[in-house]
Design a protein around this motif. Structure first.
Motif, PDB file in Angstrom:
ATOM      1  N   ALA A   1      -9.641 -11.694  21.760  1.00 61.02           N
ATOM      2  CA  ALA A   1     -11.052 -11.916  22.082  1.00 61.02           C
ATOM      3  C   ALA A   1     -11.491 -13.318  21.659  1.00 61.02           C
ATOM      4  CB  ALA A   1     -11.914 -10.855  21.406  1.00 61.02           C
ATOM      5  N   VAL A   2     -11.060 -13.773  20.487  1.00 61.84           N
ATOM      6  CA  VAL A   2     -11.406 -15.116  20.020  1.00 61.84           C
ATOM      7  C   VAL A   2     -10.843 -16.162  20.963  1.00 61.84           C
ATOM      8  CG1 VAL A   2     -10.954 -16.811  18.197  1.00 61.84           C
ATOM      9  CG2 VAL A   2     -11.693 -14.510  17.599  1.00 61.84           C
ATOM     10  N   LEU A   3      -9.603 -16.000  21.376  1.00 65.69           N
ATOM     11  CA  LEU A   3      -8.964 -16.945  22.284  1.00 65.69           C
ATOM     12  C   LEU A   3      -9.690 -16.985  23.633  1.00 65.69           C
ATOM     13  CD1 LEU A   3      -6.603 -18.896  22.830  1.00 65.69           C
ATOM     14  CD2 LEU A   3      -5.320 -16.917  23.651  1.00 65.69           C
ATOM     15  N   LEU A   4     -10.009 -15.831  24.185  1.00 68.36           N
ATOM     16  CA  LEU A   4     -10.689 -15.789  25.483  1.00 68.36           C
ATOM     17  C   LEU A   4     -12.093 -16.387  25.405  1.00 68.36           C
ATOM     18  CD1 LEU A   4      -9.570 -12.283  26.799  1.00 68.36           C
ATOM     19  CD2 LEU A   4      -8.818 -14.534  27.584  1.00 68.36           C
ATOM     20  N   LEU A   5     -12.822 -16.077  24.334  1.00 72.10           N
ATOM     21  CA  LEU A   5     -14.155 -16.639  24.158  1.00 72.10           C
ATOM     22  C   LEU A   5     -14.092 -18.160  24.023  1.00 72.10           C
ATOM     23  CD1 LEU A   5     -17.180 -16.105  23.846  1.00 72.10           C
ATOM     24  CD2 LEU A   5     -16.785 -15.881  21.382  1.00 72.10           C
ATOM     25  N   THR A   6     -13.107 -18.655  23.303  1.00 70.74           N
ATOM     26  CA  THR A   6     -12.927 -20.099  23.150  1.00 70.74           C
ATOM     27  C   THR A   6     -12.640 -20.755  24.496  1.00 70.74           C
ATOM     28  OG1 THR A   6     -12.095 -19.775  20.905  1.00 70.74           O
ATOM     29  CG2 THR A   6     -11.596 -21.883  21.959  1.00 70.74           C
ATOM     30  N   ILE A   7     -11.786 -20.137  25.288  1.00 73.19           N
ATOM     31  CA  ILE A   7     -11.467 -20.671  26.613  1.00 73.19           C
ATOM     32  C   ILE A   7     -12.722 -20.731  27.479  1.00 73.19           C
ATOM     33  CG2 ILE A   7     -10.255 -20.156  28.780  1.00 73.19           C
ATOM     34  CD1 ILE A   7      -7.937 -19.099  27.006  1.00 73.19           C
TER      35      ILE A   7
END
Length: 107
Positions: free
Chosen positions: A22-28
């Motif tokens: 979730a952190v990675l997707l939100l950052t993207i």
């Protein structure tokens, strides 16, 4: 032990893979929205939130404010790194070492 999960203290393996995804997707998503090469018009870090109207209107003032923001962010990152190193060296949680900063004064 109460210590923060980090590379030095261990414990990162206990954080859910769903969380990291979730952190990675939100950052993207955030980076894509603000990236001019994808058609975005947002300056990095400028999301239009200025309820007190503190952001200067002139270009020189804006550049000075952005530089101050970068320097404050860098200082904050160094402070957090200091907490991590302190926990690693002393083998106890920072909140236990300095309760004045982390626990209620009146309890």
């Amino acid at each position: 032990s109460g210590r923060s999960p980090s590379v030095l203290n261990g414990g990162l393996e206990q954080v859910s893979a769903t969380y990291w995804t979730a952190v990675l997707l939100l950052t993207i998503v955030i980076e894509t929205i603000g990236n001019d090469s994808w058609g975005g018009t947002i300056q990095p870090g400028d999301y239009g939130f200025d309820p007190l109207n503190l952001y200067p209107k002139d270009k020189a003032g804006q550049m000075a404010m952005q530089e101050k923001e970068l320097n404050n962010g860098r200082l904050a990152m160094m402070a957090i790194l200091g907490f991590v190193v302190q926990e690693f060296v002393r083998q106890s949680a920072v909140v236990d070492q300095t309760p004045l900063f982390f626990k209620p004064v009146f309890s």
